[in-house]
Design an enzyme around this catalytic site. Structure first.
Site, PDB file in Angstrom:
ATOM      1  N   GLU A  73      54.735  18.776 112.643  1.00 24.71           N
ATOM      2  CA  GLU A  73      55.790  17.949 112.307  1.00 24.71           C
ATOM      3  C   GLU A  73      57.095  18.612 111.889  1.00 24.71           C
ATOM      4  OE1 GLU A  73      54.511  14.554 109.679  1.00 24.71           O
ATOM      5  OE2 GLU A  73      52.896  15.713 109.692  1.00 24.71           O
ATOM      6  N   ASN A 216      36.907  14.825 122.089  1.00 21.49           N
ATOM      7  CA  ASN A 216      37.255  14.808 123.443  1.00 21.49           C
ATOM      8  C   ASN A 216      36.723  16.357 123.923  1.00 21.49           C
ATOM      9  OD1 ASN A 216      39.981  15.426 121.802  1.00 21.49           O
ATOM     10  ND2 ASN A 216      40.097  17.017 123.671  1.00 21.49           N
TER      11      ASN A 216
END
Ligand code: HPA
Length: 253
Positions: A73, A216
């Site tokens: 970020e 995943n």
């Protein structure tokens, strides 16, 4: 912190993206928005506000940081470890970290939970720069707690994997060549968080337990492209399992 009304946490938990289910299990929590915590990093995205919850779970006094800060970020490392520093200053002796991660170990499946046995810091940053030096990281993830997680998983009838977590800065996902290389280096899972918090916790001499939710298969492990929505969806399903595991774990401590 006056908002905590004298609450003294024994344990701090930092939860990863979409894995906050366990917060719902806290009895009568005190909820404090990050924006109300003095000298605490502020959420950047409106409506994506983080919050601190304090309450009891499994007979333990717990504080939960729902919403973590990421280097991708654009935040400085000092902000990433602010929750750990706050937990330490309030007297918490144990840190539990959870995260979403891509599976590199070919035996892993999406939805699996993995006890973090060790990590590889591939972020190129360290929260201790300019601070305490030469902190021992030999048993960064406390062996006693890893065993208790395994016991808790057995009791809750949850299959628990174990392995090494490697952290990159992100925010792009990895290339298949990077994943192949990380596998050779000994990584079982890859993510974009956790490592700075764990290093800071060890500097405070806090014990650490870590769990990755394999959302995943990492790039190139399957032929599919990676999508953040899938990561969040699998996380959402797995968080019920994670909440069960953590509740069982806390009762064993
Ligand atoms: N790579 C990096 N971070 C992740 C992944 C991934 O495949 N999945 C969830 N967080």
């Amino acid at each position: 912190m006056k908002e905590l009304n004298g609450f003294k946490p024994e344990i701090a938990l930092i939860v990863g993206s979409g894995l906050g289910g366990v917060a719902g299990a806290l009895t009568k929590p005190i909820t404090i928005p990050y924006s109300d915590i003095p000298d605490f990093p502020q959420p950047r995205v409106a409506g994506h506000a983080g919050k601190l919850l304090a309450g009891e779970l499994g007979g333990k006094r717990l504080m939960i940081f729902s919403g973590r800060f990421h280097h991708y970020e654009g935040r400085p490392v000092s902000e990433l470890v602010a929750p750990v520093n706050l937990a330490d200053s309030l007297g918490a002796k144990l840190l539990i970290v959870t995260n979403a991660a891509g599976g590199i170990n070919p035996t892993f499946n999406p939805g699996d939970l993995m006890v973090i046995e060790d990590h590889i810091n591939f972020m190129g940053i360290n929260p201790l720069i300019g601070g305490p030096t030469f902190i021992d990281m030999t048993t960064a993830y406390t062996p006693r707690l890893r065993e208790k997680l395994e016991t808790a998983a057995g009791k809750a009838d949850i299959r628990l994997r174990r392995g090494t977590y490697l952290a990159t800065t992100g925010p792009s996902y990895e290339t298949p060549a990077e994943i192949k290389a990380f596998g050779w280096l000994g990584a079982d899972a890859v993510g974009m968080s956790t490592v700075p918090e764990v290093i800071m916790a060890r500097a405070h001499n806090m014990e650490v337990a870590g769990i990755s939710c394999i959302t995943n298969l990492a790039a190139g492990i399957s032929s599919q492209k990676l999508a953040h929505v899938e990561v969040l969806e699998v996380g959402k399903i797995a968080q019920t399992k994670l909440a069960k595991l953590l509740t069982e774990f806390l009762t064993l401590l």
